[in-house]
Motif scaffolding. Structure first.
Motif, short mmCIF file in Angstrom:
data_model
loop_
_atom_site.label_atom_id
_atom_site.label_comp_id
_atom_site.label_asym_id
_atom_site.label_seq_id
_atom_site.Cartn_x
_atom_site.Cartn_y
_atom_site.Cartn_z
N ALA B 563 0.85 -1.20 0.00
CA ALA B 563 0.00 0.00 0.00
C ALA B 563 0.88 1.25 0.00
CB ALA B 563 -0.93 -0.01 1.21
N ALA B 564 1.94 1.22 0.79
CA ALA B 564 2.87 2.36 0.87
C ALA B 564 3.58 2.55 -0.48
CB ALA B 564 3.88 2.14 1.99
N TRP B 565 3.95 1.45 -1.10
CA TRP B 565 4.66 1.53 -2.38
C TRP B 565 3.76 2.16 -3.46
CZ3 TRP B 565 9.17 1.47 -4.55
CH2 TRP B 565 9.30 1.15 -5.90
N GLN B 566 2.52 1.66 -3.52
CA GLN B 566 1.60 2.20 -4.54
C GLN B 566 1.30 3.67 -4.26
OE1 GLN B 566 0.94 0.71 -7.21
NE2 GLN B 566 1.61 -1.37 -6.71
N SER B 567 1.14 4.00 -3.01
CA SER B 567 0.85 5.37 -2.63
C SER B 567 2.05 6.26 -2.98
CB SER B 567 0.55 5.41 -1.13
OG SER B 567 -0.10 6.60 -0.80
N GLY B 568 3.23 5.77 -2.71
CA GLY B 568 4.45 6.54 -2.99
C GLY B 568 4.63 6.79 -4.48
N LYS B 569 4.35 5.77 -5.27
CA LYS B 569 4.47 5.96 -6.72
C LYS B 569 3.48 7.00 -7.22
CE LYS B 569 4.01 2.04 -8.71
NZ LYS B 569 3.99 1.09 -9.80
N ALA B 570 2.26 6.95 -6.67
CA ALA B 570 1.23 7.90 -7.09
C ALA B 570 1.63 9.32 -6.70
CB ALA B 570 -0.11 7.53 -6.47
N LEU B 571 2.20 9.48 -5.52
CA LEU B 571 2.61 10.81 -5.08
C LEU B 571 3.74 11.32 -5.98
CD1 LEU B 571 2.46 13.22 -3.17
CD2 LEU B 571 4.01 12.01 -1.62
N ARG B 572 4.67 10.41 -6.32
CA ARG B 572 5.77 10.83 -7.19
C ARG B 572 5.23 11.32 -8.55
NH1 ARG B 572 9.30 7.18 -10.06
NH2 ARG B 572 8.65 5.59 -8.58
N GLU B 573 4.25 10.60 -9.09
CA GLU B 573 3.66 11.03 -10.37
C GLU B 573 3.04 12.40 -10.24
OE1 GLU B 573 1.06 8.33 -12.44
OE2 GLU B 573 2.50 6.69 -12.16
N ASN B 574 2.33 12.62 -9.14
CA ASN B 574 1.70 13.93 -8.94
C ASN B 574 2.76 15.03 -8.82
OD1 ASN B 574 -0.58 12.44 -8.92
ND2 ASN B 574 -1.24 12.96 -6.85
N ILE B 575 3.84 14.70 -8.13
CA ILE B 575 4.92 15.68 -7.97
C ILE B 575 5.52 16.02 -9.34
CG2 ILE B 575 7.29 15.96 -7.11
CD1 ILE B 575 6.41 14.28 -4.64
N LEU B 576 5.75 14.99 -10.14
CA LEU B 576 6.39 15.20 -11.44
C LEU B 576 5.49 15.97 -12.40
CD1 LEU B 576 8.29 11.81 -11.92
CD2 LEU B 576 9.21 14.04 -11.25
N GLU B 577 4.19 15.80 -12.22
CA GLU B 577 3.26 16.55 -13.08
C GLU B 577 3.43 18.05 -12.84
OE1 GLU B 577 -0.88 15.74 -12.41
OE2 GLU B 577 -1.46 17.23 -13.91
N VAL B 578 3.50 18.40 -11.55
CA VAL B 578 3.66 19.82 -11.20
C VAL B 578 5.06 20.29 -11.59
CG1 VAL B 578 3.62 21.49 -9.30
CG2 VAL B 578 1.98 19.59 -9.33
N ALA B 579 6.06 19.45 -11.33
CA ALA B 579 7.43 19.82 -11.68
C ALA B 579 7.57 20.05 -13.17
CB ALA B 579 8.40 18.73 -11.21
N GLY B 580 6.89 19.22 -13.95
CA GLY B 580 6.95 19.35 -15.41
C GLY B 580 6.46 20.71 -15.86
N VAL B 581 5.39 21.16 -15.21
CA VAL B 581 4.84 22.47 -15.58
C VAL B 581 5.83 23.58 -15.20
CG1 VAL B 581 3.00 24.12 -15.07
CG2 VAL B 581 2.45 21.69 -15.42
N ILE B 582 6.36 23.49 -13.99
CA ILE B 582 7.28 24.54 -13.53
C ILE B 582 8.54 24.58 -14.39
CG2 ILE B 582 8.73 25.33 -11.59
CD1 ILE B 582 6.63 24.13 -9.69
N LEU B 583 9.04 23.36 -14.71
CA LEU B 583 10.32 23.27 -15.42
C LEU B 583 10.16 23.23 -16.93
CD1 LEU B 583 12.00 20.61 -13.08
CD2 LEU B 583 12.56 23.05 -13.21
N GLN B 584 8.90 23.27 -17.37
CA GLN B 584 8.63 23.21 -18.81
C GLN B 584 9.25 21.95 -19.41
OE1 GLN B 584 6.74 25.81 -20.56
NE2 GLN B 584 6.23 26.00 -18.40
N ALA B 585 9.04 20.83 -18.75
CA ALA B 585 9.58 19.56 -19.23
C ALA B 585 8.48 18.51 -19.16
CB ALA B 585 10.76 19.12 -18.36
N ALA B 586 8.61 17.51 -20.01
CA ALA B 586 7.63 16.42 -19.94
C ALA B 586 7.86 15.67 -18.64
CB ALA B 586 7.80 15.48 -21.12
N PRO B 587 6.80 15.42 -17.86
CA PRO B 587 6.97 14.72 -16.57
C PRO B 587 7.74 13.42 -16.74
CG PRO B 587 4.73 15.53 -16.79
CD PRO B 587 5.40 15.81 -18.10
N GLY B 588 7.57 12.75 -17.85
CA GLY B 588 8.24 11.46 -18.05
C GLY B 588 9.75 11.57 -18.15
N THR B 589 10.26 12.77 -18.37
CA THR B 589 11.72 12.94 -18.47
C THR B 589 12.34 13.30 -17.12
OG1 THR B 589 11.59 15.30 -18.94
CG2 THR B 589 11.45 13.79 -20.83
#
Lengths: 278, 794
Positions: B563-589
Motif C-alpha cells: 500500500a505504501a509503495w503504490q501510494s508513494g508511486k502515485a505521489l511521485r507522479e503527482n509531484i512530477l506533473e507539477v514539476a513538469g509544468v514549472i520546469l517546462q519539461a515532460a513529466p516522463g523525463t
C-alpha cells in the motif's frame, strides 16, 4: 501488583534500628531489597514499617584478623565477588557469586539479606554452611554469635529474633591446602538452583581428611551430606558415596522434577564437584 | 516488475532504501526512554482499575459483599458483571467458515459463574492502583466451587462436567479431512511410524503487559481509547458494537507497543470492562495488567496432543500422513478470531512441504476450565512442523536413510509451482530445494555428521535436527472476513508532501516493536524519492490512519508495504506533473531522487522538492489555472489472487545432551528463509532470530503448568521459564528470494518463520543425540527429567 502502604525509616545507627525494631513488631529490615520489595509488590507480606539499614556505616566491609574473615552483612554480592581477599582466602564464595541471580540483583543484593531470608535454593547460605561460618546478631542487649549449624531453622526461617540485626558473617580461614568446589544445576543462568553443591575440604594425597558437602535446593535449608562425606573420608569409591546420598538428602519434588530426579542430580553433582577439587 | 521505470526495479532506483538495513527511525527514541506506552499517559482525573480474579477453576458466583471495598480509601467505584451488562453486551466467538464451531456468551465480567482461575469477576476503580488493590482484598466473594473440566483428554468423557450445559458437550469444533487413499498408502509402505506429540500450553510474555486507558468525554460523547494493541480499527468496531456507539464516537490510539506476538489482537473481558466502566464513570480509567495477572488472563497458546502416523516407501518416498489433533482452548472461544484457527491450521499445514497425496486428519477443539487459548505467533505452525518433521526423522531411521536425504527426495520441487498440497492449500512459489541445499552447505552438514560420530566415541552426545516449514503470510479476506469477522484484510497508506519536501505517511498496519515504521519509511522514501529522514510514519490511530487490519499473521510489510509503495508511486507522479509544468519539461523525463527533481536520463538536479513545495503551497498564483497539485494521495492493497502468500524455509539445530543430567546445550542454529523480497535484511533476520528464540522457548522451557484442580502452578517469572540470552545459541540466518507476483514489491511475511520451525529442529536434534540410547522424546517442553526418563535413568 502494587505494594500496600508501608512506613519507612532510614536510621543512621544500629541503636536507632534496635529501638525501631522494639517499637514495631512487624517491621522488616530493608537491605538490598531484592526479595523483600518484590514480595511487598506481590503482597506476600504486609509489614507496617521498613527499616532501611543502608545508611548505617561499617556494615559493608570485608576484613581479616586472627584467622577469621569477617564479612559485613551489607556487603553486596557484586563486592563480595570482586573482593581480592575473598578470591584469595575464600575461593568457594568467589566461585558461587557469579551464580547468584543476575547482575542487576547482584548489584543490590547483600549477603546478610540472603542469609536472613534463607531461601533454600540460594548459594550463599550453602557456602556459609560448607565454610562453618558464625553469624553475628546484634540487638539492644548486645551481640550474639550463632554457629551456622544452628542458624538455619526451616523454610525461610532462621535463628534470628525479631529484635536482632544480622551484622556480620565470620568465616574461619580454611586450613592450608584446602580445596573448594561449587556447582549448581539451573535451567537458565541466574535461576534458583534445582540442586546445588558447595564443597570445602582438605585432601592429603588421594585421601580426604576433611570434607564438607553442603547441598542446597534439596530441603528447607542447606544440608550437609554427612554420610556421603564420611564415605569419601573413609576412602570409599565415589559410587559408594553417591549411593549413600539417599540417606543424607530427602529432596521434595518441584514443578519440573521429581524427588528421585533431584536425588539423581545431587549424585551427579557430587561426582563432578569432588572431581573438580584439585 | 515496476516496468514503467525503464525496466529497472525498485532495487535499481538510485536512492533505493529497499533491501538495506537502515536503522529504525523509532529505535533511538525508545532506547532513550522517550516512548509513549499506555502507562506513560497521564490524564486529568485518571482513575485506576484492579480486578478481583477467581481463585477457582470453576465456581458459581453467589454474590459479593462490597461494603468494605466501597468504603476503602480512594475508591471511586466497585463493579460486578450485572453492572457492566447494562452498558456492554456479551459476545460469542464463532465464525461461519468454521462449520459447527460453538461457544457461549462471554461478558465483560461474568454474571454468575467463573470459568477459569484468574478470570476477572469484580472490578474496583480507585485513585491509585495500590488503593484499588487494597480494596480488592476487602471484597467478600461468595463463591461456590463447581467440578472443573481440566484435562483435555477427558473433556469429552461423559463423567466430565459440561462447562456450558446449553452447548450439550465440551466439543467446540471438529474438522476432518480425508484425501487420496490413505489406507492403501499405509498398507503398501515399507515402514509406518507412529508417535504421539505433546505441545505444551504456553503464553507470549510481552515486555509491556496488556494495557488500556479508556477516556469517555461526556462533553462530546466520544471515547478516546489508548490501547496496547495490534489492530486498532478492529477494537474500534467491537467497542462500537458492544457499547452501542456510532463509529464516530470511538477513537482507538495505539502509540508505542512493547511487543505483542498475537497476545494483543484479541478482545479481553477485563479490557472491555475497563471501557464500559470509563463510560459509566465518565472519566478516564486505566488498566495495566501486572505480570502475575497476565499469566492467568493473557491468552495461552498451543496445548495440543497430536497422534501422528506416516508411511514411507523403501526408497524414501513419503506415501502419506494421518493425524489426530486434540487441543484444549479454555472455557470460551476467544473473540473475534475464535479459538478454532490453530487446530484448523494444524490440519492445513501438516505434511505441507512434501509431495505426498494421501492425507487423513482429524482435529478436535475442546473446552476446559483453564485460561482461554487463542492465536499466538505462528498459529498452528510449530505443531504441524513438529508432527511432520518428527515423523520424518522416525521414518528415516526406520528405513535407515539420512534424514536430510528423505527431505531432499520429498519436498515439492521448486519448479513445480504453482502447486497444491494434499490438504488443499495453494502455493504460488516456494523454494524448498534451494533452501535445503543452502542449509546443508551453510551448516556443513557432512562435516557435522563426521564430528558427531567422532565425539560419540568419546561419550559426547551431540545431535543434528532439521525442520522444513511453510508459513502463512499476507492473509486475504479468506482468513477471517469470509467467516463474518469484521477484520480488515486490506490496508491503506496516505501520503502527504509538505512544503519543505518532507512526507508524512499514515498507514493502517501497526508498530509492535518489530520495525513496521522503519519498513514503511523505507518503502515510501524509495517510492517517492526522498531521503529516509524526511519521512515520518504515523500508525495506530483510527482517526488519522486509513482503515486497516493492523498487524497479525505476518502482513505489515507484505500488505502495508505494498500500500505504501503504490501510494508513494502515485505521489511521485503527482509531484512530477507539477514539476513538469514549472520546469517546462515532460513529466516522463523527470524523476524525484533524494529530495530533488532531476532529469531522469542523467540525474542532473533541476529543482529541490522544497522549491516545488514553496511554489505549490505559497505561490499557487504562479501556476497555470488548470493545474491542481494533489500532494495527498492514498492507495490501498489487498492480496486477491491467493488466499495467503505462503513462504517457506528450513532450520537446523546442533546441540549437545548431557546424558548424566539430561541438560541440553544448544550449540548452533541455522535458518534459511524465503519471504520473497527482503525489505530490510536486519529487521527480517532479527525477526527470524526472535522467532527462533520463542520456538526454542516452546521446545525446552515454556509451559503453563496446571494441577488437577485447574490451578496454574508457575504463574511467575521465576517459575515460568522464558528463554534467555545466556542459553541461546548463535543463530545464522540467510535467505532465498522468491518474490510474490501478487504485489509489485513481492514481499511476504517473515515474523513467524522462526517460531514455526525451531521447536521441531531442536526436538529432532535431541532425539538424534539420544539415538544410541534408543531413547526418544516427543513432549514439549523437553525437560532434563524427560530426557533422563527416556534414557531410563530416573
Amino acid at each position: 501488583m502494587k505494594a500496600s502502604e508501608v512506613g519507612y525509616a532510614k536510621p543512621a545507627s544500629l541503636p536507632e534500628v534496635f529501638a525501631l525494631l522494639e517499637k514495631n513488631e512487624d517491621a522488616r529490615l530493608l537491605a538490598g531489597g531484592q526479595s523483600l520489595i518484590a514480595g511487598l509488590n506481590m503482597r506476600l507480606s504486609n509489614p507496617t514499617l521498613l527499616i532501611d539499614i543502608n545508611g548505617i556505616a561499617g556494615l559493608n566491609t570485608i576484613t581479616e584478623s586472627g584467622g577469621t574473615i569477617r564479612i559485613g552483612a551489607l556487603t553486596r554480592h557484586l563486592d563480595l565477588g570482586a573482593s581480592p581477599l575473598i578470591a584469595a582466602k575464600l575461593p568457594l564464595i568467589a566461585k558461587a557469586v557469579p551464580h547468584i541471580a543476575h547482575m542487576a540483583i547482584r548489584n543490590r543484593g547483600t549477603i546478610g539479606g540472603s542469609l536472613a531470608l534463607s531461601d533454600p535454593a540460594t548459594e550463599l547460605p550453602a557456602c556459609c554452611l560448607a565454610l562453618n561460618a558464625t553469624m553475628t546478631a546484634a540487638s539492644s542487649k548486645g551481640e550474639r554469635k550463632i554457629p551456622v549449624k544452628t542458624f538455619f531453622k526451616g523454610l525461610f526461617e532462621t535463628d534470628l529474633k525479631q529484635n536482632e540485626v544480622l551484622t556480620a558473617i565470620e568465616i574461619p580461614l580454611p586450613a592450608a591446602g584446602s580445596l573448594s568446589g561449587f556447582s549448581e544445576l539451573v535451567r537458565r543462568h541466574g535461576d534458583y538452583a534445582i540442586v546445588g553443591l558447595a564443597a570445602q575440604g582438605v585432601r592429603k594425597g588421594s585421601s580426604w581428611s576433611q570434607l564438607n558437602l553442603s547441598y542446597f535446593g534439596v530441603g528447607d535449608h542447606p544440608v550437609l551430606a554427612a554420610n556421603a562425606s564420611e564415605a569419601l573420608l573413609a576412602d570409599k569409591s565415589m559410587a559408594d558415596a553417591q549411593a549413600v546420598l539417599a540417606s543424607d538428602l530427602s529432596p521434595s519434588e518441584d514443578a519440573e522434577n521429581s524427588a528421585a530426579t533431584k536425588l539423581h542430580f545431587a549424585r551427579v553433582l557430587l561426582g563432578r564437584v569432588v572431581a573438580s577439587m584439585s | 516488475m515496476n516496468a514503467r521505470d525503464s525496466g529497472l526495479t525498485f532495487l535499481d532506483r538510485p536512492n533505493s532504501y529497499i533491501g538495506r538495513s537502515v536503522p529504525r527511525p523509532n529505535a533511538r527514541r525508545l532506547v532513550m526512554g522517550r516512548g509513549t506506552y499506555v502507562d506513560d499517559i497521564r490524564l486529568p482525573r485518571l482513575a485506576h482499575i484492579a480486578f478481583l480474579r477467581s481463585p477457582h477453576a470453576h465456581a458459581k458466583i453467589r454474590g459479593f459483599n462490597l461494603d468494605a471495598a466501597k468504603a476503602a480509601p480512594g475508591v471511586i467505584g466497585v463493579f460486578t458483571g450485572a453492572d457492566l451488562a447494562k452498558v456492554c453486551t456479551p459476545w460469542v466467538a464463532v465464525l461461519s467458515h468454521f462449520k459447527g464451531l460453538k461457544s457461549a456468551p462471554q461478558y465483560a465480567l461474568p454474571l454468575d459463574r467463573a470459568c477459569w482461575t484468574g478470570e476477572a469477576i469484580c472490578a474496583v476503580v480507585a485513585e491509585t492502583r495500590a488503593q484499588a488493590e487494597d480494596a480488592i482484598a476487602l471484597i467478600e466473594a461468595d463463591l461456590d466451587p463447581l467440578p472443573a473440566a481440566v484435562d483435555m483428554e477427558a473433556a469429552l468423557d461423559p463423567s466430565t462436567p459440561v462447562i456450558h450445559p446449553e452447548l450439550g458437550d465440551n466439543l467446540a469444533f471438529e474438522r476432518t479431512l480425508d484425501v487420496g487413499d490413505v489406507d492403501t498408502a499405509f498398507r503398501n509402505a515399507a515402514a509406518v511410524v507412529e508417535q504421539t506429540f505433546q505441545i505444551g500450553r504456553h503464553t507470549g510474555v510481552t515486555l509491556e503487559p496488556r494495557a488500556i486507558l479508556a477516556d469517555w468525554n461526556d462533553g462530546e460523547e466520544k471515547f478516546t481509547i489508548y490501547h496496547s494493541f495490534q489492530a486498532p480499527h478492529m477494537m474500534q468496531d467491537i467497542v462500537c458494537k458492544h457499547l452501542d456507539l456510532p463509529e464516530a464516537s470511538v477513537r482507538v490510539v495505539c502509540k508505542d507497543v512493547g511487543g505483542s506476538f498475537g497476545i494483543k489482537v484479541h478482545i479481553y473481558p477485563d479490557e472491555m470492562a475497563t471501557v464500559a466502566i470509563a463510560k459509566i464513570l465518565k472519566r478516564p480509567v486505566k488498566f495495566i495488567a501486572d505480570r502475575m495477572e497476565s499469566f492467568v488472563s493473557d491468552i495461552h497458546a498451543r496445548d495440543h496432543r497430536v497422534k501422528g502416523k506416516m508411511a514411507i516407501a523403501a526408497d524414501g518416498e513419503i506415501l502419506g500422513f494421518e493425524i489426530d489433533d486434540l487441543t484444549g482452548i479454555g472455557p470460551y472461544s476467544v473473540y473475534p478470531r475464535t479459538s478454532a484457527v490453530e487446530a484448523n491450521q494444524v490440519v492445513n499445514l501438516t505434511g505441507g512441504p512434501y509431495r505426498h497425496k494421501n492425507y487423513r486428519a482429524r482435529a478436535r477443539v475442546v473446552f476446559q476450565n483453564k485460561v482461554p487459548m487463542c492465536q499466538y505467533r505462528a498459529v498452528g505452525h510449530p505443531i504441524a512442523v513438529m508432527v511432520t518433521e518428527g515423523l520424518i526423522d522416525l521414518a528415516a531411521a526406520a528405513i535407515k536413510m539420512d534424514p536430510a536425504k528423505v527431505r531432499e527426495k520429498n519436498v515439492i520441487a521448486d519448479d513445480a509451482h504453482p502447486s497444491v498440497a494434499a490438504s488443499g492449500i495453494k502455493f504460488e512459489k516456494l523454494s524448498h530445494q534451494q533452501s535445503l541445499k543452502k542449509l546443508l552447505s551453510m551448516m556443513d552438514y557432512d562435516s557435522l555428521r563426521k564430528e558427531q560420530a567422532e565425539l560419540r566415541k568419546k561419550g559426547i552426545h551431540r545431535g543434528i535436527g532439521i525442520a522444513t516449514f511453510i508459513e502463512i503470510t499476507n492473509p486475504s479476506a479468506a482468513f477471517y472476513g469470509v467467516g463474518g469477522a469484521r477484520i480488515s484484510s486490506q490496508d491503506g497508506c496516505t501520503l502527504r508532501l509538505n512544503p519543505q519536501g518532507g512526507v508524512i505517511a499514515s498507514i493502517g498496519v501497526t508498530e509492535q516493536g518489530q520495525g513496521t515504521e522503519a519498513v514503511i519509511a523505507q518503502v515510501v522514501a524509495t517510492a517517492v524519492g526522498v531521503p529516509l529522514s524526511d519521512v515520518r510514519v504515523i500508525t495506530g490511530d483510527t482517526d488519522t490512519t486509513p482503515y486497516g487490519g493492523g498487524t497479525w499473521a505476518c502482513r505489515a510489510a507484505g500488505i502495508g508495504g505494498e500500500a505504501a509503495w503504490q501510494s508513494g508511486k502515485a505521489l511521485r507522479e503527482n509531484i512530477l506533473e507539477v514539476a513538469g509544468v514549472i520546469l517546462q519539461a515532460a513529466p516522463g523525463t523527470l524523476d524525484v531522487r533524494d529530495g530533488k527533481i532531476v532529469d531522469k536520463a542523467n540525474g542532473n538536479e533541476r529543482m529541490p522538492l522544497a522549491e516545488l513545495g514553496r511554489v505549490a503551497y505559497f505561490r499557487p498564483d504562479t501556476l497555470p489555472a488548470d493545474l491542481k497539485p494533489e500532494f495527498v494521495v492514498t492507495r490501498h492493497y489487498v492480496p486477491k489472487d491467493y488466499p495467503f502468500a505462503f513462504t517457506n524455509g528450513i532450520q537446523a539445530s546442533y546441540l549437545e545432551v548431557d546424558t548424566d543430567t539430561g541438560f541440553v546445550k544448544l550449540l548452533k542454529h541455522w535458518c534459511v528463509e524465503d519471504c520473497g523480497t527482503v525489505l530490510n535484511p536486519q529487521l527480517v533476520d532479527e525477526q527470524v532470530r526472535g522467532g527462533i528464540v520463542q520456538g526454542i522457548g516452546a521446545a525446552l522451557f515454556e509451559v503453563c503448568r496446571y494441577d488437577e484442580n485447574g490451578q496454574m502452578l508457575n504463574a511467575t517469572m521465576a517459575d515460568y521459564l522464558v528463554p534467555m540470552a545466556s542459553e541461546m545459541p548463535d543463530i545464522d540466518v540467510t535467505h532465498v528470494v522468491s518474490p510474490t507476483a501478487s504485489s509489485e514489491l513481492g514481499a511476504k511475511g517473515a515474523g513467524e518463520a522462526g517460531t514455526a520451525g525451531a521447536p521441531a529442529a531442536v526436538v529432532n536434534a535431541i532425539n538424534d543425540a539420544l539415538s544410541p540410547f534408543k531413547a526418544n522424546v516427543a513432549a514439549q517442553p523437553v525437560t532434563p527429567q524427560d530426557i533422563l526418563k527416556a534414557m531410563g535413568k530416573v
